[in-house]
Design an enzyme around this catalytic site. Structure first.
Site, short mmCIF file in Angstrom:
data_model
loop_
_atom_site.label_atom_id
_atom_site.label_comp_id
_atom_site.label_asym_id
_atom_site.label_seq_id
_atom_site.Cartn_x
_atom_site.Cartn_y
_atom_site.Cartn_z
N HIS A 298 0.85 -1.18 0.00
CA HIS A 298 0.00 0.00 0.00
C HIS A 298 0.90 1.24 0.00
O HIS A 298 2.13 1.13 0.13
CB HIS A 298 -0.94 -0.01 1.21
CG HIS A 298 -0.27 -0.14 2.52
ND1 HIS A 298 -0.36 -1.26 3.32
CD2 HIS A 298 0.56 0.71 3.18
CE1 HIS A 298 0.36 -1.08 4.41
NE2 HIS A 298 0.92 0.09 4.35
C1 T46 Z 1 4.52 0.01 6.42
C2 T46 Z 1 4.77 -1.30 7.04
C3 T46 Z 1 6.19 -1.46 7.50
C4 T46 Z 1 -3.15 -0.20 13.73
O1 T46 Z 1 -4.21 -0.34 14.35
N1 T46 Z 1 -2.23 0.75 14.12
C5 T46 Z 1 -1.07 0.93 13.46
O2 T46 Z 1 -0.28 1.82 13.86
C6 T46 Z 1 -0.78 0.13 12.32
C7 T46 Z 1 0.51 0.30 11.54
C8 T46 Z 1 -1.69 -0.82 11.94
N2 T46 Z 1 -2.85 -0.97 12.64
C9 T46 Z 1 -3.78 -2.03 12.22
C10 T46 Z 1 -4.47 -1.73 10.91
C11 T46 Z 1 -4.68 -3.08 10.28
O3 T46 Z 1 -5.88 -3.64 10.74
O4 T46 Z 1 -3.07 -3.25 12.01
C12 T46 Z 1 -3.53 -3.92 10.84
C13 T46 Z 1 -2.40 -4.12 9.84
O5 T46 Z 1 -1.93 -2.84 9.44
P1 T46 Z 1 -1.17 -2.54 8.08
O6 T46 Z 1 -1.96 -3.06 6.91
O7 T46 Z 1 -0.82 -1.11 8.06
O8 T46 Z 1 0.15 -3.44 8.26
P2 T46 Z 1 1.40 -3.63 7.35
O9 T46 Z 1 2.41 -4.33 8.18
O10 T46 Z 1 1.04 -4.28 6.07
O11 T46 Z 1 1.97 -2.15 6.99
C14 T46 Z 1 2.54 -1.35 7.98
C15 T46 Z 1 2.38 0.13 7.60
O12 T46 Z 1 1.02 0.46 7.35
C16 T46 Z 1 3.16 0.49 6.37
O13 T46 Z 1 3.11 1.87 6.15
O14 T46 Z 1 5.42 0.62 5.83
O15 T46 Z 1 3.92 -1.59 8.15
#
Ligand code: T46
Length: 167
Positions: free
Chosen positions: A83
């Site tokens: 994303h």
């Molecule tokens: C990136 C990589 C390294 C939260 O509730 N709080 C938070 O601060 C974060 C980051 C996520 N969430 C929840 C939202 C989703 O339901 O955790 C779930 C997974 O989140 P996300 O799709 O963002 O996870 P990643 O690991 O695919 O991506 C994240 C960052 O969004 C992204 O910017 O660089 O980690």
């Protein structure tokens, strides 16, 4: 919007880690949006009893840190990310182990291999990222310029590309 965004300075420019699939530094000085994303080096205090690295807000990070989070227990073969963020600035650090980060500005891609806890990868807004090839036991710590906001995400690649290319 964070009003303290400023140019990222490498702490040790002569030691700049070169990414695989290099597209920076094209002859003639041509740069792409990916040029804003780069490896940063943090202070490292050597000690026979173990090294120490510190990161100071307002000093080593080009934005005010509003949030930190970390990825761990990532199963082999998994990928994270896929994303972009509209306004979020982040620095990713391999606190333990290693992983790859593939950055995409809609036109070009660059792959970074992170495996040093005294290095961070700065990612500016409107860059698609995918994290993959996590080693066993790896930990990815992230410093972020904003608190979590799902409205800041672009999770559809075609939508991202259209926005990134201004179409
Ligand atoms: C990136 C990589 C390294 C939260 O509730 N709080 C938070 O601060 C974060 C980051 C996520 N969430 C929840 C939202 C989703 O339901 O955790 C779930 C997974 O989140 P996300 O799709 O963002 O996870 P990643 O690991 O695919 O991506 C994240 C960052 O969004 C992204 O910017 O660089 O980690």
């Amino acid at each position: 919007m964070n009003d303290r965004i400023k140019d990222v300075q490498l702490l040790t420019p002569n030691e700049q880690m070169r990414p695989e699939g290099l597209i920076h530094g094209v002859p003639g000085g041509y740069t792409t949006p990916l040029s804003n994303c780069r490896i940063m080096y943090f202070p490292k205090i050597h000690d026979p009893a173990g090294n120490l690295t510190f990161i100071e807000g307002g000093n080593h990070i080009p934005f005010d840190i509003a949030r930190t989070y970390y990825l761990y227990d990532v199963p082999g073969g998994s990928s994270r990310g896929s994303h972009a963020h509209k306004g979020l600035h982040q620095v990713l650090i391999a606190m333990s182990g290693s992983f790859d980060v593939v950055l995409d500005d809609g036109t070009h891609q660059t792959r970074y291999h992170l495996n040093r806890s005294y290095c961070g990868l700065y990612i500016c807004p409107m860059i698609w990222r995918r994290l993959e090839n996590f080693s066993s036991g790896s930990v990815c710590m992230v410093l972020a310029s904003q608190t979590y906001d799902e409205a800041d995400y672009i999770r559809d690649y075609d939508e991202f590309r259209q926005a990134a290319l201004g179409k």
